[in-house]
Design a protein around this motif. Structure first.
Motif, PDB file in Angstrom:
ATOM      1  N   GLY A 199       6.841  18.962  -2.396  1.00 50.58           N
ATOM      2  CA  GLY A 199       7.586  17.729  -2.547  1.00 50.58           C
ATOM      3  C   GLY A 199       7.057  16.639  -1.652  1.00 50.58           C
ATOM      4  N   GLY A 200       7.228  15.385  -2.045  1.00 53.07           N
ATOM      5  CA  GLY A 200       6.811  14.272  -1.210  1.00 53.07           C
ATOM      6  C   GLY A 200       7.780  14.082  -0.069  1.00 53.07           C
ATOM      7  N   GLY A 201       7.316  13.513   1.006  1.00 48.20           N
ATOM      8  CA  GLY A 201       8.179  13.251   2.143  1.00 48.20           C
ATOM      9  C   GLY A 201       7.546  12.272   3.096  1.00 48.20           C
ATOM     10  N   GLY A 202       8.337  11.731   4.014  1.00 41.59           N
ATOM     11  CA  GLY A 202       7.803  10.766   4.962  1.00 41.59           C
ATOM     12  C   GLY A 202       8.603  10.763   6.239  1.00 41.59           C
ATOM     13  N   VAL A 203       8.000  10.286   7.310  1.00 38.99           N
ATOM     14  CA  VAL A 203       8.635  10.251   8.616  1.00 38.99           C
ATOM     15  C   VAL A 203       8.418   8.884   9.241  1.00 38.99           C
ATOM     16  CG1 VAL A 203       8.722  11.257  10.924  1.00 38.99           C
ATOM     17  CG2 VAL A 203       8.245  12.706   8.954  1.00 38.99           C
ATOM     18  N   PHE A 204       9.490   8.287   9.707  1.00 42.94           N
ATOM     19  CA  PHE A 204       9.400   7.014  10.400  1.00 42.94           C
ATOM     20  C   PHE A 204       9.277   7.260  11.895  1.00 42.94           C
ATOM     21  CE2 PHE A 204      11.269   3.550  12.758  1.00 42.94           C
ATOM     22  CZ  PHE A 204      10.618   2.461  12.213  1.00 42.94           C
ATOM     23  N   LEU A 205       8.265   6.682  12.541  1.00 38.40           N
ATOM     24  CA  LEU A 205       8.072   6.807  13.980  1.00 38.40           C
ATOM     25  C   LEU A 205       8.373   5.464  14.627  1.00 38.40           C
ATOM     26  CD1 LEU A 205       4.663   8.730  14.063  1.00 38.40           C
ATOM     27  CD2 LEU A 205       6.965   9.692  14.116  1.00 38.40           C
TER      28      LEU A 205
ATOM     29  N   VAL B 117       4.281   9.992   4.792  1.00 36.74           N
ATOM     30  CA  VAL B 117       3.820   8.708   5.317  1.00 36.74           C
ATOM     31  C   VAL B 117       4.472   8.500   6.680  1.00 36.74           C
ATOM     32  CG1 VAL B 117       3.728   6.227   4.979  1.00 36.74           C
ATOM     33  CG2 VAL B 117       3.538   7.736   3.000  1.00 36.74           C
ATOM     34  N   LEU B 118       3.648   8.357   7.706  1.00 39.18           N
ATOM     35  CA  LEU B 118       4.145   8.121   9.052  1.00 39.18           C
ATOM     36  C   LEU B 118       4.171   6.619   9.316  1.00 39.18           C
ATOM     37  CD1 LEU B 118       2.312  10.934  11.046  1.00 39.18           C
ATOM     38  CD2 LEU B 118       4.508  11.010   9.840  1.00 39.18           C
ATOM     39  N   LEU B 119       5.250   6.153   9.944  1.00 38.62           N
ATOM     40  CA  LEU B 119       5.483   4.720  10.046  1.00 38.62           C
ATOM     41  C   LEU B 119       5.733   4.281  11.492  1.00 38.62           C
ATOM     42  CD1 LEU B 119       7.788   4.835   6.967  1.00 38.62           C
ATOM     43  CD2 LEU B 119       5.601   3.636   7.006  1.00 38.62           C
TER      44      LEU B 119
ATOM     45  N   ALA C 170       0.831  -1.203   0.000  1.00 39.88           N
ATOM     46  CA  ALA C 170       0.000   0.000   0.000  1.00 39.88           C
ATOM     47  C   ALA C 170       0.863   1.250   0.000  1.00 39.88           C
ATOM     48  CB  ALA C 170      -0.939  -0.015   1.206  1.00 39.88           C
ATOM     49  N   GLU C 171       1.949   1.234   0.779  1.00 37.14           N
ATOM     50  CA  GLU C 171       2.815   2.412   0.792  1.00 37.14           C
ATOM     51  C   GLU C 171       3.535   2.584  -0.541  1.00 37.14           C
ATOM     52  OE1 GLU C 171       6.595   4.604   2.836  1.00 37.14           O
ATOM     53  OE2 GLU C 171       5.996   2.670   3.660  1.00 37.14           O
ATOM     54  N   ARG C 172       4.025   1.488  -1.103  1.00 39.59           N
ATOM     55  CA  ARG C 172       4.672   1.576  -2.411  1.00 39.59           C
ATOM     56  C   ARG C 172       3.710   2.173  -3.444  1.00 39.59           C
ATOM     57  NH1 ARG C 172       9.532  -0.955  -2.981  1.00 39.59           N
ATOM     58  NH2 ARG C 172      10.102  -2.661  -1.570  1.00 39.59           N
ATOM     59  N   ALA C 173       2.470   1.710  -3.416  1.00 36.58           N
ATOM     60  CA  ALA C 173       1.480   2.204  -4.366  1.00 36.58           C
ATOM     61  C   ALA C 173       1.192   3.683  -4.164  1.00 36.58           C
ATOM     62  CB  ALA C 173       0.191   1.388  -4.245  1.00 36.58           C
ATOM     63  N   ALA C 174       1.158   4.120  -2.897  1.00 35.11           N
ATOM     64  CA  ALA C 174       0.929   5.543  -2.611  1.00 35.11           C
ATOM     65  C   ALA C 174       2.033   6.394  -3.206  1.00 35.11           C
ATOM     66  CB  ALA C 174       0.839   5.756  -1.105  1.00 35.11           C
ATOM     67  N   TRP C 175       3.288   5.970  -3.009  1.00 33.46           N
ATOM     68  CA  TRP C 175       4.403   6.737  -3.552  1.00 33.46           C
ATOM     69  C   TRP C 175       4.395   6.721  -5.078  1.00 33.46           C
ATOM     70  CZ3 TRP C 175       6.208  10.263  -0.782  1.00 33.46           C
ATOM     71  CH2 TRP C 175       6.458  10.105   0.581  1.00 33.46           C
ATOM     72  N   GLU C 176       3.943   5.634  -5.671  1.00 30.19           N
ATOM     73  CA  GLU C 176       3.899   5.578  -7.132  1.00 30.19           C
ATOM     74  C   GLU C 176       2.869   6.555  -7.691  1.00 30.19           C
ATOM     75  OE1 GLU C 176       3.518   1.689  -8.711  1.00 30.19           O
ATOM     76  OE2 GLU C 176       5.437   0.995  -7.904  1.00 30.19           O
ATOM     77  N   VAL C 177       1.711   6.665  -7.018  1.00 33.01           N
ATOM     78  CA  VAL C 177       0.718   7.653  -7.444  1.00 33.01           C
ATOM     79  C   VAL C 177       1.326   9.047  -7.384  1.00 33.01           C
ATOM     80  CG1 VAL C 177      -1.466   8.766  -6.855  1.00 33.01           C
ATOM     81  CG2 VAL C 177      -1.288   6.277  -6.809  1.00 33.01           C
ATOM     82  N   TRP C 178       1.975   9.351  -6.275  1.00 32.83           N
ATOM     83  CA  TRP C 178       2.558  10.688  -6.119  1.00 32.83           C
ATOM     84  C   TRP C 178       3.629  10.946  -7.161  1.00 32.83           C
ATOM     85  CZ3 TRP C 178       7.063  13.270  -5.321  1.00 32.83           C
ATOM     86  CH2 TRP C 178       6.960  14.591  -4.888  1.00 32.83           C
TER      87      TRP C 178
END
Length: 431
Positions: free
Chosen positions: A356-362, A290-292, A271-279
């Motif tokens: 820009g796209g970005g993400g944060v790992f929690l 994307v928070l993880l 699901a996360e891979r697909a989200a980044w591909e859309v973006w």
């Protein structure tokens, strides 16, 4: 580009957050504190430290290296000084009756000059708790509740997205032991995320989107417990769609403690891979984060529905340890308090409008089930949790970029997370 491509998106960024120990209120933030160098890791560590110092001195400290990106994709910098959301903003929060989402709604509504909130739920019964608890916000039009029974239906979000400036997509069911993995787990997880993002592409008012992902998309559980390994922004769960969907999948490849969750973890990864591909394919004007988090503990905003029976999976684990009996085998020794996870959503949206796209790992506070038992024993003399000790060494996580991405340096201690979780159940049960 097909949504289910298995190529790892090059621009996915994660910053790590991890606690010193389960009673320390201040989370470790520096690379020097978090890194556990081995012979082969020392050079890489020194290079990373030098690189971050160079970024700092140049005033260009960023959320992580994006050198592999095409030149036409911008790199968002620190979100620390971004302006807060205003009353003119409208935040869509999906799955608003869930553990994390109800805190997201509550934190936004607690801001005196914060945004309006449009909360989605799947049923009238789910809406009832929100309507009761947030009655004043409903009356003042700070909050509205929208029913979306089927998140996978075509145009499910069309009306809900009207005038929305920010999205917190938190809705994400935990499905275990499904009959058909592809039909019942993988496809819904992927479509549930991409359908919303695709609908968001046509929204002229949208500025930023944050999606609640999972550490399940990071961790290679086949290598558990992986002592000395430091998970970083580059890590992905390596499982593929074809592997997870195979009815003949050989689960013996994974440690027994993870086998019930292998396909669920695959669903979060894909699901996360697909989200980044859309973006990446659409390059929208809005930013994506994307928070993880791994396991999430802490109390609920809404009254518990059915007491312990209404707990999420991870809070149920805390309560299970508190009740006593044999401890579960350690699976994910990283925890985060739900209030901090919700706060990360708020900050991600505040800083996500740069294009820009970005993400944060929690990553959470590094506690085992025996640590949780120790906290319970210390604070609740009426409870008798197990006194067994879990002393195995586990992986670590790189937290060195977290402060720059969200500007968060103080986090709820693991002790408070456990105490507040257990206290709420005991209060419900009148003990």
């Amino acid at each position: 580009m097909p949504i289910l491509s298995l190529a790892s998106p090059p621009h996915r960024k994660r910053a790590m957050l991890r606690s010193n120990d389960f009673t320390n209120h201040t989370w470790r933030l520096s690379a020097l504190q978090d890194f556990k160098p081995g012979i082969g890791q020392g050079i890489g560590f020194l290079y990373k430290l030098w690189q971050r110092l160079a970024h700092f001195l140049s005033g260009q400290l960023q959320s992580r290296d994006r050198s592999n990106l095409p030149p036409n994709i911008s790199t968002p910098t620190s979100n620390i000084n971004m302006p807060p959301l205003s009353p003119e903003d409208l935040v869509l929060v999906t799955g608003a009756n869930g553990h994390v989402a109800q805190h997201v709604v509550d934190q936004f509504l607690s801001l005196p000059t914060g945004p309006r909130v449009r909360a989605t739920v799947r049923s009238a019964s789910s809406a009832a708790g929100l309507e009761s608890h947030f009655a004043a916000s409903l009356a003042s039009s700070r909050l509205e509740i929208v029913l979306i029974p089927d998140l996978l239906a075509p145009d499910a979000f069309s009306e809900a997205l009207t005038d929305v400036t920010h999205i917190a997509h938190v809705a994400s069911p935990l499905a275990i032991n499904v009959t058909d993995v592809s039909r019942d787990l993988l496809a819904p997880a992927i479509t549930g995320t991409t359908a919303l993002l695709t609908a968001a592409l046509t929204s002229p008012s949208l500025k930023s989107v944050v999606v609640t992902g999972s550490f399940a998309a990071v961790m290679d559980v086949a290598k558990h417990p992986r002592p000395g390994y430091v998970y970083t922004a580059a890590d992905w769960n390596p499982i593929t769609y074809a592997e997870a969907a195979d009815p003949a999948l050989d689960l013996s490849r994974w440690p027994a403690v993870y086998r019930p969750f292998v396909t669920y973890m695959a669903s979060k990864t894909l699901a996360e891979r697909a989200a980044w591909e859309v973006w990446e394919r659409e390059r929208p004007r809005w930013g994506l984060s994307v928070l993880l988090p791994s396991y999430i503990g802490g109390p609920y905003v809404l009254p518990l529905k059915g007491g312990a029976e209404g707990l999420s999976w991870s809070t149920g684990l805390v309560w299970g340890v508190a009740k006593g009996g044999k401890l579960p085998a350690v699976d994910y020794p990283d925890w985060t308090d739900v209030r901090d996870v919700a706060g990360a959503h708020v900050r991600a949206l505040e800083g996500g409008g740069g294009g820009g796209g970005g993400g944060v790992f929690l990553g959470g506070g590094g506690i085992t089930y025996s640590d949780i038992a120790d906290i319970v024993r210390k604070n609740f003399t009426q409870l008798k949790p197990s006194d067994e000790k879990q002393v195995e060494t586990y992986h670590d996580v790189d937290t060195s970029e977290a402060a720059e991405v969200l500007g968060i340096t103080e986090w709820t201690s693991m002790e408070k997370m456990v105490v507040d979780s257990v206290s709420q159940v005991l209060e419900y049960e009148g003990k």
